[in-house]
Motif scaffolding. Structure first.
Motif, short mmCIF file in Angstrom:
data_model
loop_
_atom_site.label_atom_id
_atom_site.label_comp_id
_atom_site.label_asym_id
_atom_site.label_seq_id
_atom_site.Cartn_x
_atom_site.Cartn_y
_atom_site.Cartn_z
N SER A 1 0.83 -1.20 0.00
CA SER A 1 0.00 0.00 0.00
C SER A 1 0.87 1.26 0.00
O SER A 1 0.60 2.21 -0.73
CB SER A 1 -0.92 -0.03 1.22
N ALA A 2 1.93 1.26 0.83
CA ALA A 2 2.83 2.41 0.89
C ALA A 2 3.53 2.63 -0.45
O ALA A 2 3.80 3.77 -0.83
CB ALA A 2 3.85 2.22 2.00
N ALA A 3 3.81 1.54 -1.16
CA ALA A 3 4.46 1.64 -2.46
C ALA A 3 3.46 1.88 -3.59
O ALA A 3 3.80 1.85 -4.76
CB ALA A 3 5.25 0.36 -2.74
N ARG A 4 2.19 2.12 -3.19
CA ARG A 4 1.09 2.38 -4.13
C ARG A 4 0.84 1.20 -5.08
O ARG A 4 0.42 1.40 -6.22
CB ARG A 4 1.32 3.67 -4.91
N LEU A 5 1.11 0.01 -4.59
CA LEU A 5 0.76 -1.19 -5.35
C LEU A 5 -0.68 -1.52 -5.01
O LEU A 5 -1.03 -1.63 -3.84
CB LEU A 5 1.68 -2.36 -4.99
#
Length: 184
Positions: free
Chosen positions: A128-132
């Motif tokens: 989520s943090a890596a916008r995956l």
């Protein structure tokens, strides 16, 4: 659980037994009680277990009802598999009833499961943090497979179909079957 199985990053196929046995193989076609000889109880798919003549008469309607029950169960499983129950974000909720109600009270297994669930949560947080995106269907659905022991060969025969492209016959009552030692 096998040590390090989650580190191998290989696809996992879970095969579980989920229901009881509706067919009962018998070595003797009859049973005797107090001088009364009746056909053996062969399971709820075939006849009743009460020791009386009426109950022991084979009833084809039982096999049809069993088929309908199995179809309804598979429909429910499909709904669970595609309706969000398998969402990876819910991994900490999976099997909690089993863990809470375990007769063995297996604290070691419970702790390992919770640790693994926490690691999955951490990985999802990183994604989520890596916008995956976790909106991909692979993240909220799961495959499931059905299997059973071939105890009622006439039932299997009725659900066997000819594949017209290969000329081979396939039993369509499950994905996987087995024949136990008692069927030899």
């Amino acid at each position: 659980m096998y040590p390090g199985w989650h580190l191998r990053q290989m696809p996992i196929i879970n095969v579980r037994r989920m229901v009881g046995q509706f067919a009962k193989p018998r070595s003797d076609p009859f049973e005797d009680k107090d001088g009364v000889k009746l056909p053996s109880y062969k399971g709820d798919n075939i006849n009743g277990d009460a020791f009386n003549e009426k109950s022991r008469v084979p009833d084809p309607g039982r096999m049809i009802r069993a088929y309908c029950q199995a179809a309804a169960t598979l429909s429910l499983l499909r709904a669970f598999a595609t309706g969000g129950y398998a969402v990876m974000q819910r991994v900490t909720h999976w099997n909690l009833d089993f863990l809470a109600n375990s007769e063995q009270g297996d604290k070691v297994f419970n702790n390992k499961y919770q640790e693994l669930a926490h690691r999955v949560d951490e990985a999802l947080g990183f994604m989520s943090a890596a916008r995956l995106t976790v909106d991909h269907p692979i993240m909220d659905t799961t495959d499931f497979w059905t299997s059973h022991e071939c105890l009622l060969l006439p039932y299997e025969q009725a659900l066997t179909r000819l594949d017209t492209t290969s000329g081979l016959y396939y039993d369509c009552s499950a994905h996987m079957f087995w024949v136990g030692e008692r069927r030899r």
